[in-house]
Motif scaffolding. Structure first.
Motif, mmCIF file in Angstrom:
data_model
loop_
_atom_site.group_PDB
_atom_site.id
_atom_site.type_symbol
_atom_site.label_atom_id
_atom_site.label_comp_id
_atom_site.label_asym_id
_atom_site.label_seq_id
_atom_site.Cartn_x
_atom_site.Cartn_y
_atom_site.Cartn_z
ATOM 1 N N LEU A 62 48.372 37.421 39.798
ATOM 2 C CA LEU A 62 47.693 36.209 40.259
ATOM 3 C C LEU A 62 48.647 35.027 40.270
ATOM 4 C CD1 LEU A 62 44.223 36.529 38.487
ATOM 5 C CD2 LEU A 62 44.711 36.727 40.920
ATOM 6 N N ILE B 170 51.832 35.014 40.731
ATOM 7 C CA ILE B 170 52.732 35.075 41.894
ATOM 8 C C ILE B 170 52.008 34.636 43.154
ATOM 9 C CG2 ILE B 170 54.202 36.533 43.308
ATOM 10 C CD1 ILE B 170 54.739 38.224 41.054
ATOM 11 N N PHE B 171 50.790 35.162 43.351
ATOM 12 C CA PHE B 171 50.025 34.758 44.531
ATOM 13 C C PHE B 171 49.889 33.238 44.584
ATOM 14 C CE2 PHE B 171 48.050 39.041 45.260
ATOM 15 C CZ PHE B 171 48.352 39.082 46.606
ATOM 16 N N MET B 172 49.500 32.648 43.452
ATOM 17 C CA MET B 172 49.227 31.212 43.436
ATOM 18 C C MET B 172 50.507 30.411 43.631
ATOM 19 S SD MET B 172 46.159 30.984 43.337
ATOM 20 C CE MET B 172 45.133 32.410 43.419
ATOM 21 N N THR C 279 53.348 31.279 45.071
ATOM 22 C CA THR C 279 53.968 31.320 46.404
ATOM 23 C C THR C 279 53.189 30.509 47.419
ATOM 24 O OG1 THR C 279 52.753 33.326 46.905
ATOM 25 C CG2 THR C 279 55.027 33.588 46.189
ATOM 26 N N SER C 280 51.883 30.423 47.214
ATOM 27 C CA SER C 280 51.121 29.646 48.186
ATOM 28 C C SER C 280 50.914 28.218 47.700
ATOM 29 C CB SER C 280 49.774 30.315 48.445
ATOM 30 O OG SER C 280 49.078 30.436 47.229
ATOM 31 N N VAL D 107 51.585 25.141 50.111
ATOM 32 C CA VAL D 107 50.619 25.030 51.210
ATOM 33 C C VAL D 107 49.268 24.576 50.678
ATOM 34 C CG1 VAL D 107 49.498 26.274 53.076
ATOM 35 C CG2 VAL D 107 51.837 26.816 52.475
ATOM 36 N N LEU D 108 48.871 25.183 49.531
ATOM 37 C CA LEU D 108 47.604 24.778 48.915
ATOM 38 C C LEU D 108 47.620 23.289 48.599
ATOM 39 C CD1 LEU D 108 46.648 27.624 46.414
ATOM 40 C CD2 LEU D 108 45.354 26.826 48.380
ATOM 41 N N LEU E 240 47.105 21.246 51.626
ATOM 42 C CA LEU E 240 45.699 21.254 52.042
ATOM 43 C C LEU E 240 44.894 20.276 51.211
ATOM 44 C CD1 LEU E 240 44.862 25.039 52.616
ATOM 45 C CD2 LEU E 240 45.189 23.232 54.310
#
Lengths: 290, 440
Positions: B420, B422-424, B426-427, B430-431, B434
């Motif tokens: 989780l 890593i997912f968070m 890397t994004s 962009v998040l 937003l």
């Protein structure tokens, strides 16, 4: 002579069994790559598929329920993956690696929560599915995928989104939508590929995909991003897998186990550069701002 | 790297927010399975940093992660995805273990040394001379035919001499002098077994990385798939070698014989005066390998920021075509970066063998490579960022041990958290964009 024939039959059988999850996973990888998303998470999707199908089948007592529910869950996971790779434009390889970690962790975690075991659980006898079902499905899907990609407007749009997203967008094709569709199709088929493993072996074991997802990606590359190419590539990898089983009592088992991985490296090294990947592979689509 | 116009501070905040988000999701997950998330997270925190002993454990866990994290980060900076840190770590660890155990043994028992030199393949007498001369002639013929075609005709001899002459002479000298130098070095084995073990680990890791590196640099084969394949190959090869009579300890467990005292990394506790602090540190295997890891971090930072090689790494990472146009050889840079990355991972293996296990134990490496990827990503591929991230993940690992002991909750929670995070992360940028747009 008879002995020799028997031997060939055994090799053929193990070749088909080894190739089946690879063909399915490869077709899954194909859908993602043709829409321009590198699916390094293929192994993770397979592992999720293996676990959910095995776990739900065991708990519900029906293999079909297991497969259907696992497919539904994989759609959800694929959308999660597409959210990061398509919408949030994360690095696709990184997201794939993260998905693999998540799969490895979450499946082990759920094995403990639901089965109270450390690393594996067996399938009960009544939920076994015949492996020939999966083999048939794999061989059936190859022409189906070919028809979808080459003979339908849906397939044309999928490919357009992967080759030239800007042009596709200009032509009124929603790049984001078709990339989601590609990733979800990829997840579903990879999940089915994964579920072959527990149904065939009779148990779910931690990290049981053992890198097959990556070998499937190699097969996609080797198969030049075409369904029938993937079929042939996977049969070759299946043969390597069969060699492992056949040779395991002749050479040290560790070397036998190494064969598929070494074969992947050798084949990739020998055949790279002969085919062109989808043009926008790995690149998120940035809509131009006014 | 991150969005334009963002300062360092705001990037750090985005990063921390992303990690917090991942922990939040884990929190919900724990709650969803009917456990008390406050209790589980409390135990996790206590395990990570609740006492001096736990901190020491966390540091010990972080040490190999710094090495594999640096390895992955260095490759990343060149635009390469080295997922094979685990395999390279295994190769390095094995080399370190063999050197740390076999070299002193061979040196101390003359008989064994004699046996070793008698049985090693080594052409001597007239065969030796014949082979050397045939090799020389072949090489000269090769150069004579290849020279004018490959290089500008103006000064082929000079270029050949510059490029290959030195290497060739060194190899010849080593070959001729090997028994002599080898024998005399073996006599003082205890003095140099430690640096030699480190060297062996670095070379082992680098060579293990060299094959995917070559395939990537010269044939363009994806290093992602190949390095993963090599992880499997390393694991199988290691478990095979641990079944052979040559490398397996005579005992029952699958491991190599213990390395000698002189080859071991000393415990940090040794340098602390007796008392409670000493006791806490001595309970762990925290060793000077941690200091070594920090030194390597400095070295990598210096390499990237202040050397020509580092500049080439960054240039190729930023834009290989532009780098090529500027006269930087992309192939060579990829080879160098990959092998350096492998060497770093190999040193991590040496730390594990010489500092923690003292044997090459089967399966000690599980997860070290993949966690290293997480460490590099969370550390944003910056050397000190890697250290910070390694401390985070090292703490998590010890927290997982504590969760295992104190609660009924499975320790695999931290693997989920890792994915989780890593997912968070890397994004994250962009998040954040937003969120900013929404609230502006």
């Amino acid at each position: 002579m008879n002995n020799y024939n028997d031997m060939m039959l055994v090799v053929l059988r193990y070749m088909l069994i080894g190739a089946t999850p690879l063909i399915l996973a490869g077709l899954g990888g194909l859908f993602a790559e043709r829409v321009g998303v590198v699916n390094i998470g293929l192994d993770g999707f397979m592992l999720f598929g293996a676990f959910f199908a095995a776990a739900i089948a065991t708990k519900s007592g029906s293999a079909v329920v297991g497969l259907v529910a696992s497919t539904a869950l994989l759609i959800a996971i694929s959308i999660f993956f597409a959210l990061f790779t398509v919408t949030l434009k994360s690095d696709q390889v990184v997201a794939g690696v993260a998905l693999n970690m998540l799969a490895s962790g979450l499946t082990l975690f759920l094995v403990q929560v639901f089965f109270d075991r450390r690393r594996s659980f067996p399938l009960t006898d009544e939920v076994k599915l015949d492996e020939r079902l999966f083999i048939g499905l794999a061989f059936l899907l190859v022409p189906v995928v070919w028809i979808v990609l080459e003979r339908t407007s849906f397939g044309l749009r999928l490919k357009a989104v992967g080759e030239n997203p800007k042009a596709a967008d200009t032509a009124g094709i929603s790049v984001v939508w078709y990339r989601y569709v590609g990733v979800v199709l990829s997840g579903i088929i990879a999940g089915i590929a994964g579920s072959f493993l527990p149904f065939y072996s009779g148990s779910f074991v931690k990290n049981m995909t053992a890198g097959r997802g990556f070998i499937a990606i190699a097969a996609v590359i080797f198969g030049k991003w075409k369904p029938f190419g993937i079929l042939i590539a996977c049969l070759i990898f299946g043969l390597a897998d069969a060699m492992q089983t056949v040779l395991s009592n002749k050479i040290p088992s560790q070397f036998a186990a190494m064969i598929p991985y070494v074969a992947t490296v050798v084949i990739l090294a020998g055949f790279i550069g002969r085919a062109r990947p989808p043009a926008s592979l790995g690149r998120p689509y940035e809509k131009e701002m006014r | 790297m991150a969005g334009s116009g963002q300062g360092f501070l705001s990037r750090i905040w985005v990063e921390l927010a992303a990690i917090a988000l991942a922990f939040g999701m884990g929190f919900l997950l724990v709650g969803a399975f009917g456990f008390n998330p406050f209790e589980v997270y409390g135990v996790l925190l206590n395990g990570a940093a609740g006492s001096l002993e736990n901190v020491a454990w966390s540091l010990q866990n972080a040490t190999p992660l710094i090495f594999t994290g640096l390895a992955t980060a260095l490759a990343f900076r060149v635009g390469l995805f080295n997922i094979g840190a685990e395999g390279q770590l295994v190769a390095g660890a094995f080399c370190a273990a063999v050197v740390g155990w076999a070299v002193p043994v061979l040196a101390k028992t003359d008989l064994a040394a004699q046996h070793f030199w008698d049985n090693i393949w080594y052409p001597s007498g007239r065969w030796y001379i014949v082979v050397v001369f045939v090799g020389l002639i072949l090489r000269l013929l090769w150069l004579a035919f290849e020279g004018p075609r490959m290089r500008p005709p103006a000064e082929p001899v000079g270029i050949v001499a510059r490029r290959y002459g030195a290497v060739f002479v060194i190899i010849l000298a080593l070959w001729a002098g090997f028994p002599l130098v080898g024998q005399s070095l073996l006599k003082v084995a205890d003095y140099f077994v430690f640096p030699l073990a480190l060297l062996a680990a670095a070379v082992g890791g680098a060579l293990f990385a060299a094959i995917p590196a070559y395939l990537r640099a010269h044939l363009g084969v994806s290093e992602v798939i190949n390095t993963i394949m090599f992880n499997f190959i390393a694991a199988f090869l290691a478990s095979y070698l641990l079944t052979t009579a040559t490398f397996k300890d005579p005992g029952s467990s699958p491991q190599t014989p213990a390395v000698v005292e002189a080859a071991k990394l000393s415990q940090v506790a040794v340098y602390v005066p007796q008392g409670s602090v000493h006791r806490d540190l001595a309970a762990t295997r925290l060793n000077t390998g941690f200091v070594m890891a920090l030194l390597m971090t400095m070295a990598v930072g210096f390499l990237l920021a202040h050397t020509t090689v580092g500049f080439e790494f960054r240039a190729v990472g930023a834009n290989p075509h532009a780098a090529q146009a500027q006269g930087i050889s992309v192939e060579r840079t990829i080879m160098r970066a990959f092998m350096l990355s492998g060497a770093l991972a190999g040193l991590g293996g040496a730390e594990q063998v010489l500092g923690v296990h003292h044997h090459f134990v089967k399966d000690f490496w599980t997860g070290l490579g993949f966690t290293g990827i997480a460490v590099a990503l969370v550390g944003r591929n910056a050397p000190w960022g890697v250290v910070a991230a390694a401390l985070l993940f090292g703490g998590l690992q010890n927290g997982a041990v504590e969760i295992d002991m104190m609660t009924l909750f499975p320790r695999e929670l931290i693997l989920v958290l890792q994915g989780l995070i890593i997912f968070m992360v890397t994004s994250g940028p962009v998040l954040a964009d937003l969120v900013r747009r929404r609230f502006k």
